[in-house]
Design a protein around this motif. Structure first.
Motif, PDB file in Angstrom:
ATOM      1  N   ALA A  68      -5.046 -17.021  25.329  1.00 37.84           N
ATOM      2  CA  ALA A  68      -6.334 -17.276  24.669  1.00 37.84           C
ATOM      3  C   ALA A  68      -6.587 -18.769  24.507  1.00 37.84           C
ATOM      4  CB  ALA A  68      -6.382 -16.578  23.320  1.00 37.84           C
ATOM      5  N   ILE A  69      -5.576 -19.524  24.127  1.00 41.56           N
ATOM      6  CA  ILE A  69      -5.724 -20.978  23.994  1.00 41.56           C
ATOM      7  C   ILE A  69      -6.118 -21.580  25.326  1.00 41.56           C
ATOM      8  CG2 ILE A  69      -4.433 -23.125  23.644  1.00 41.56           C
ATOM      9  CD1 ILE A  69      -2.827 -21.617  21.453  1.00 41.56           C
ATOM     10  N   THR A  70      -5.429 -21.175  26.376  1.00 44.68           N
ATOM     11  CA  THR A  70      -5.695 -21.726  27.710  1.00 44.68           C
ATOM     12  C   THR A  70      -7.074 -21.335  28.212  1.00 44.68           C
ATOM     13  OG1 THR A  70      -3.335 -21.671  28.190  1.00 44.68           O
ATOM     14  CG2 THR A  70      -4.825 -21.871  30.077  1.00 44.68           C
ATOM     15  N   LEU A  71      -7.455 -20.086  28.019  1.00 45.11           N
ATOM     16  CA  LEU A  71      -8.780 -19.652  28.471  1.00 45.11           C
ATOM     17  C   LEU A  71      -9.881 -20.385  27.719  1.00 45.11           C
ATOM     18  CD1 LEU A  71      -8.223 -15.810  28.850  1.00 45.11           C
ATOM     19  CD2 LEU A  71      -8.431 -17.515  30.682  1.00 45.11           C
ATOM     20  N   ARG A  72      -9.683 -20.578  26.432  1.00 45.80           N
ATOM     21  CA  ARG A  72     -10.665 -21.315  25.639  1.00 45.80           C
ATOM     22  C   ARG A  72     -10.764 -22.750  26.131  1.00 45.80           C
ATOM     23  NH1 ARG A  72     -15.081 -20.581  22.336  1.00 45.80           N
ATOM     24  NH2 ARG A  72     -15.312 -22.457  21.118  1.00 45.80           N
ATOM     25  N   TYR A  73      -9.635 -23.355  26.434  1.00 46.14           N
ATOM     26  CA  TYR A  73      -9.606 -24.724  26.952  1.00 46.14           C
ATOM     27  C   TYR A  73     -10.333 -24.809  28.293  1.00 46.14           C
ATOM     28  CZ  TYR A  73      -7.806 -29.016  28.995  1.00 46.14           C
ATOM     29  OH  TYR A  73      -7.708 -30.238  29.612  1.00 46.14           O
ATOM     30  N   LEU A  74     -10.038 -23.880  29.185  1.00 46.26           N
ATOM     31  CA  LEU A  74     -10.664 -23.897  30.510  1.00 46.26           C
ATOM     32  C   LEU A  74     -12.164 -23.600  30.442  1.00 46.26           C
ATOM     33  CD1 LEU A  74      -7.917 -22.022  32.551  1.00 46.26           C
ATOM     34  CD2 LEU A  74      -8.451 -24.480  32.629  1.00 46.26           C
ATOM     35  N   ALA A  75     -12.556 -22.711  29.552  1.00 45.79           N
ATOM     36  CA  ALA A  75     -13.963 -22.306  29.467  1.00 45.79           C
ATOM     37  C   ALA A  75     -14.838 -23.346  28.790  1.00 45.79           C
ATOM     38  CB  ALA A  75     -14.074 -20.974  28.728  1.00 45.79           C
ATOM     39  N   THR A  76     -14.271 -24.073  27.830  1.00 43.90           N
ATOM     40  CA  THR A  76     -15.104 -24.970  27.032  1.00 43.90           C
ATOM     41  C   THR A  76     -14.783 -26.440  27.217  1.00 43.90           C
ATOM     42  OG1 THR A  76     -13.605 -24.925  25.135  1.00 43.90           O
ATOM     43  CG2 THR A  76     -15.332 -23.227  25.232  1.00 43.90           C
ATOM     44  N   GLY A  77     -13.569 -26.745  27.645  1.00 38.82           N
ATOM     45  CA  GLY A  77     -13.160 -28.142  27.725  1.00 38.82           C
ATOM     46  C   GLY A  77     -12.887 -28.737  26.357  1.00 38.82           C
ATOM     47  N   ASP A  78     -12.721 -27.869  25.339  1.00 39.17           N
ATOM     48  CA  ASP A  78     -12.407 -28.360  23.996  1.00 39.17           C
ATOM     49  C   ASP A  78     -11.175 -29.251  24.037  1.00 39.17           C
ATOM     50  OD1 ASP A  78     -14.456 -26.968  22.819  1.00 39.17           O
ATOM     51  OD2 ASP A  78     -13.194 -25.426  21.905  1.00 39.17           O
ATOM     52  N   SER A  79     -11.148 -30.214  23.139  1.00 37.04           N
ATOM     53  CA  SER A  79      -9.969 -31.076  23.026  1.00 37.04           C
ATOM     54  C   SER A  79      -8.827 -30.273  22.406  1.00 37.04           C
ATOM     55  CB  SER A  79     -10.290 -32.282  22.139  1.00 37.04           C
ATOM     56  OG  SER A  79     -10.497 -31.864  20.804  1.00 37.04           O
TER      57      SER A  79
END
Length: 122
Positions: A68-79
């Motif tokens: 979930a952390i990785t998908l969120r990072y990939l989908a949003t580019g969040d820091s």
């Protein structure tokens, strides 16, 4: 210790996902940018690769949270700092989670993703 981490337990993390998963508002899909079925499929594929074992000193971060952390990072580019507040996982740990999970995703999906070869003319 910061208050944000004080009440974090493995059970709390698991419950967050269960609660979001059954929200009728689509919050789960908003968080992961995948529907539940697709997330479960990905998790079944990458879980054996990204799962870690608990030790005497710490409980391992569950594969579902790693994904979930990785998908969120990939989908949003969040820091990583933003992800830290969202998932209650230290930035330093997130920086060690994202690359191997990305590698695992590439490995398990390599036969399902087709990339068109481009020919460059000079």
């Amino acid at each position: 210790m910061k208050n944000i981490h004080r009440n974090k337990t493995t059970q709390t993390i698991g419950n967050q996902f269960l609660e979001l998963n059954f929200e009728p508002s689509g919050e789960f899909e908003n968080l992961t940018h995948l529907n539940h079925t697709d997330l479960q499929y990905l998790l079944s594929k990458v879980s054996p690769i990204i799962s870690k074992k608990d030790t005497h000193w710490r409980l391992a971060i569950p594969a579902k949270l790693r994904l979930a952390i990785t998908l969120r990072y990939l989908a949003t580019g969040d820091s990583f700092k933003s992800l830290h507040f969202l998932f209650k996982v230290l930035c330093e740990i997130i920086s060690k989670i994202v690359p191997p999970v990305c590698t695992a995703l590439v490995e398990v999906l390599k036969n399902q993703v087709k990339v068109k070869k481009q020919i460059f003319w000079l």
